[in-house]
Design a protein around this motif. Sequence first.
Motif, mmCIF file in Angstrom:
data_model
loop_
_atom_site.group_PDB
_atom_site.id
_atom_site.type_symbol
_atom_site.label_atom_id
_atom_site.label_comp_id
_atom_site.label_asym_id
_atom_site.label_seq_id
_atom_site.Cartn_x
_atom_site.Cartn_y
_atom_site.Cartn_z
ATOM 1 N N GLY A 234 38.672 -7.433 -50.816
ATOM 2 C CA GLY A 234 37.464 -7.847 -50.699
ATOM 3 C C GLY A 234 37.073 -7.433 -49.054
ATOM 4 O O GLY A 234 35.843 -7.870 -48.572
ATOM 5 N N PHE A 235 37.894 -7.197 -48.395
ATOM 6 C CA PHE A 235 37.466 -6.517 -47.076
ATOM 7 C C PHE A 235 36.837 -5.164 -46.946
ATOM 8 O O PHE A 235 37.029 -4.608 -47.896
ATOM 9 C CB PHE A 235 38.799 -6.599 -45.923
ATOM 10 N N PHE A 236 36.256 -4.889 -45.774
ATOM 11 C CA PHE A 236 35.667 -3.577 -45.619
ATOM 12 C C PHE A 236 34.397 -3.141 -46.037
ATOM 13 O O PHE A 236 33.606 -2.359 -45.847
ATOM 14 C CB PHE A 236 36.538 -2.393 -45.741
ATOM 15 N N GLN A 237 34.079 -3.795 -47.344
ATOM 16 C CA GLN A 237 32.817 -3.479 -48.221
ATOM 17 C C GLN A 237 31.542 -3.752 -47.637
ATOM 18 O O GLN A 237 30.716 -2.724 -47.738
ATOM 19 C CB GLN A 237 33.114 -4.103 -49.599
ATOM 20 N N SER A 238 31.354 -4.595 -46.868
ATOM 21 C CA SER A 238 30.232 -4.889 -45.978
ATOM 22 C C SER A 238 29.989 -4.312 -45.037
ATOM 23 O O SER A 238 29.017 -4.286 -44.113
ATOM 24 C CB SER A 238 30.095 -6.423 -46.073
ATOM 25 N N GLY A 239 31.249 -3.803 -44.337
ATOM 26 C CA GLY A 239 31.058 -2.983 -42.879
ATOM 27 C C GLY A 239 31.390 -4.045 -41.972
ATOM 28 O O GLY A 239 31.077 -5.143 -42.097
ATOM 29 N N TYR A 240 31.959 -3.351 -40.847
ATOM 30 C CA TYR A 240 32.048 -4.135 -39.446
ATOM 31 C C TYR A 240 31.605 -3.631 -38.214
ATOM 32 O O TYR A 240 31.514 -2.279 -38.382
ATOM 33 C CB TYR A 240 33.780 -4.655 -39.435
ATOM 34 N N THR A 241 31.752 -4.223 -37.038
ATOM 35 C CA THR A 241 31.402 -3.554 -35.805
ATOM 36 C C THR A 241 32.851 -3.609 -35.391
ATOM 37 O O THR A 241 33.713 -4.228 -35.309
ATOM 38 C CB THR A 241 30.582 -4.523 -34.872
ATOM 39 N N TYR A 242 33.104 -2.501 -34.476
ATOM 40 C CA TYR A 242 34.436 -1.886 -34.178
ATOM 41 C C TYR A 242 34.567 -2.129 -32.677
ATOM 42 O O TYR A 242 33.517 -1.751 -32.065
ATOM 43 C CB TYR A 242 35.016 -0.614 -34.747
ATOM 44 N N ALA A 243 35.635 -2.383 -31.981
ATOM 45 C CA ALA A 243 35.878 -2.112 -30.656
ATOM 46 C C ALA A 243 36.800 -1.104 -30.334
ATOM 47 O O ALA A 243 37.913 -1.018 -30.975
ATOM 48 C CB ALA A 243 36.361 -3.644 -30.242
ATOM 49 N N ALA A 244 36.643 -0.187 -29.400
ATOM 50 C CA ALA A 244 37.554 0.817 -29.128
ATOM 51 C C ALA A 244 37.887 0.650 -27.650
ATOM 52 O O ALA A 244 37.056 0.623 -26.699
ATOM 53 C CB ALA A 244 36.708 2.068 -29.308
ATOM 54 N N ASP A 245 39.280 0.821 -27.309
ATOM 55 C CA ASP A 245 39.729 0.407 -26.064
ATOM 56 C C ASP A 245 41.083 1.352 -25.847
ATOM 57 O O ASP A 245 41.509 1.660 -26.676
ATOM 58 C CB ASP A 245 39.584 -0.926 -25.715
ATOM 59 N N GLY B 185 28.759 -0.910 -36.423
ATOM 60 C CA GLY B 185 28.560 -0.558 -34.862
ATOM 61 C C GLY B 185 29.828 -0.351 -34.220
ATOM 62 O O GLY B 185 30.986 -0.769 -34.847
ATOM 63 N N ILE B 186 29.629 0.136 -32.963
ATOM 64 C CA ILE B 186 30.826 0.297 -31.971
ATOM 65 C C ILE B 186 30.543 -0.214 -30.880
ATOM 66 O O ILE B 186 29.289 -0.119 -30.136
ATOM 67 C CB ILE B 186 31.138 1.965 -31.888
ATOM 68 N N CYS B 187 31.553 -1.045 -30.075
ATOM 69 C CA CYS B 187 31.586 -1.316 -28.688
ATOM 70 C C CYS B 187 32.737 -0.755 -27.984
ATOM 71 O O CYS B 187 33.865 -0.560 -28.311
ATOM 72 C CB CYS B 187 31.508 -2.948 -28.672
ATOM 73 N N THR C 70 39.868 -1.617 -33.212
ATOM 74 C CA THR C 70 39.928 -2.809 -34.025
ATOM 75 C C THR C 70 38.655 -3.502 -34.473
ATOM 76 O O THR C 70 37.533 -3.036 -33.976
ATOM 77 C CB THR C 70 40.547 -3.958 -33.239
ATOM 78 N N ILE C 71 38.953 -4.236 -35.451
ATOM 79 C CA ILE C 71 37.291 -5.130 -36.073
ATOM 80 C C ILE C 71 37.311 -6.103 -35.223
ATOM 81 O O ILE C 71 38.156 -6.917 -34.697
ATOM 82 C CB ILE C 71 37.832 -5.369 -37.525
ATOM 83 N N MET C 72 35.832 -6.130 -34.878
ATOM 84 C CA MET C 72 35.279 -7.459 -34.166
ATOM 85 C C MET C 72 34.949 -8.529 -35.179
ATOM 86 O O MET C 72 33.540 -8.777 -35.089
ATOM 87 C CB MET C 72 34.260 -6.988 -33.139
ATOM 88 N N SER C 73 35.766 -9.258 -35.842
ATOM 89 C CA SER C 73 35.707 -10.139 -36.851
ATOM 90 C C SER C 73 36.544 -11.212 -36.771
ATOM 91 O O SER C 73 37.959 -10.718 -36.986
ATOM 92 C CB SER C 73 35.356 -9.732 -38.161
ATOM 93 N N LYS C 74 36.302 -12.282 -36.831
ATOM 94 C CA LYS C 74 37.400 -13.403 -36.678
ATOM 95 C C LYS C 74 38.205 -13.475 -38.044
ATOM 96 O O LYS C 74 39.323 -13.843 -38.366
ATOM 97 C CB LYS C 74 36.832 -14.894 -36.510
ATOM 98 N N ASP C 75 37.510 -13.013 -39.028
ATOM 99 C CA ASP C 75 37.969 -13.108 -40.517
ATOM 100 C C ASP C 75 38.613 -11.823 -41.047
ATOM 101 O O ASP C 75 39.338 -11.601 -41.759
ATOM 102 C CB ASP C 75 36.945 -13.349 -41.498
#
Length: 359
Positions: free
Chosen positions: A125-136, A210-212, A170-175
Motif C-alpha cells: 500500500g505504500f508509494f502508490q499515491s506518491g511522496y515528497t522526497y528529501a535529498a541530502d 515533490g523534492i526538497c 528519504t521520504i518526507m512522511s511520518k507514515d
Amino acid sequence: PSILAAHELNVDYPLESSSVGDATRRAAIHNWIDFLLSRLIEHVSFDRASNKSYLVPHIIGSLAQAALSDGIYASSRVAGWHYADSELAGGKQLSNIISRIGTDRQNKMFRKISKEFINIAAELGFFQSGYTYAADTTWIDWYGTDDKEYVIRNPEKCNTGEGWLFASVTIMSKDARFTIGNDIIQDKSNVIAGYKQFLADVGRDYPINGICMDREFMSGDAIRMCRSICDEWIIRAKQLKSGAIPEKLEQTPPRESYGPKPIEFASLDTQPKLYIHPLDPSDGIEASSDHMLFLVARCFGEGDGLKIYNTYQNRWSIESYFRQLKHQFSPKTKSNKETERLFLIKAGSLFYNIHTLIN
C-alpha cells in the motif's frame, strides 16, 4: 456469519494492540522478517568459498544483532536467542565474509535490494499515491589507514579531517520514513547525479510529488535535476552577496514575505521563483537574518508561501535517518578495511527500512 454463529463468537470487543502478548508479538515479528528476507536476500550473495556452513539469513541475522550490540564480534553471543550457536558466524568469520565484497559490487547489490524493498512496500500500500522526497548528504569519519579510495578531506565536517560522503534520498512522511537510496560518493561533483538516479528509479514506477533540498545544493544543475523528476520542488537558497537574490532580500522588510516570483538565477532559460519567508523568534530556528530564502518551482503562486515553508520544515526527517543510521542501525566495527565498513553502513540502511516497515 455462519462461522460466528457456529462458534458463538462475540465480536463486540475489538482486539487492542495492548492485549497482544509478548510471545504473539515476537511471532509476528519473526513472520515479518521471514516474509521480507525471503525476497530481499535473493539479491544478496557472499563469497563463502572457504566456508559455506553459514546460510545468508544467518549472516544477515548476525549482522542485524551486531547493530544492537557492541559490534560484529559480539554478534554470536547476542543472536543466540533466535539461532543455534552452530549456525552463527563469529566476528572473524563475518569480517572475512563481508570484506571480500568489492565496493562496486556492493553498490549494485544494495541498489537491487532497495528496488525490491520498494516493490514489496508498494504491494503493501505504500508509494502508490506518491511522496515528497528529501535529498541530502552526510559525512562519516574515516579512521582507517588502508584502501582510501573513497576518502575525501573535509576538516569542517569530519573530526578526523577526512571521511566518507554519502548521498541519500528519504521520504518526507511520518507514515513511510523509508530511504530509497544511500550511496558513497567519490567526487562531490557527482552528488546531484546520485540523487537523480535514486529518484528516477522510483519515478519509473511510482509518482513523485515533490523534492526538497538544502542550500548547499543551490545550483543550476540541481534545479535542472528537480525539473526532470517532478513539477514541485523546493531548494533552500543561500544569502548571496551579490545579484538579484540579495537585492530582493534587502528590499523585503522584517516580518514580511516576498513572492514566490520569478528570479534570474544560474543563467537558466526558464527562471525559477524566489520566495522569502519571514522568521519569527518563536519559530525556534537559528538564523543569521530575519528571513529564510527558497528557490521553488514555477507552479508555486504568491499564496503558497506557508505551504513552501511548512513542506521544507519536514525535510528534517532525513536528519533523523542519518542519526539513526549511524548510531542505531549500522553494525559497529574497528576494522580499517574500507569494504567491510562500507558494507556495514549499507546493511544499516536495509535494517532501517525493515524496522520502519514493520513498525
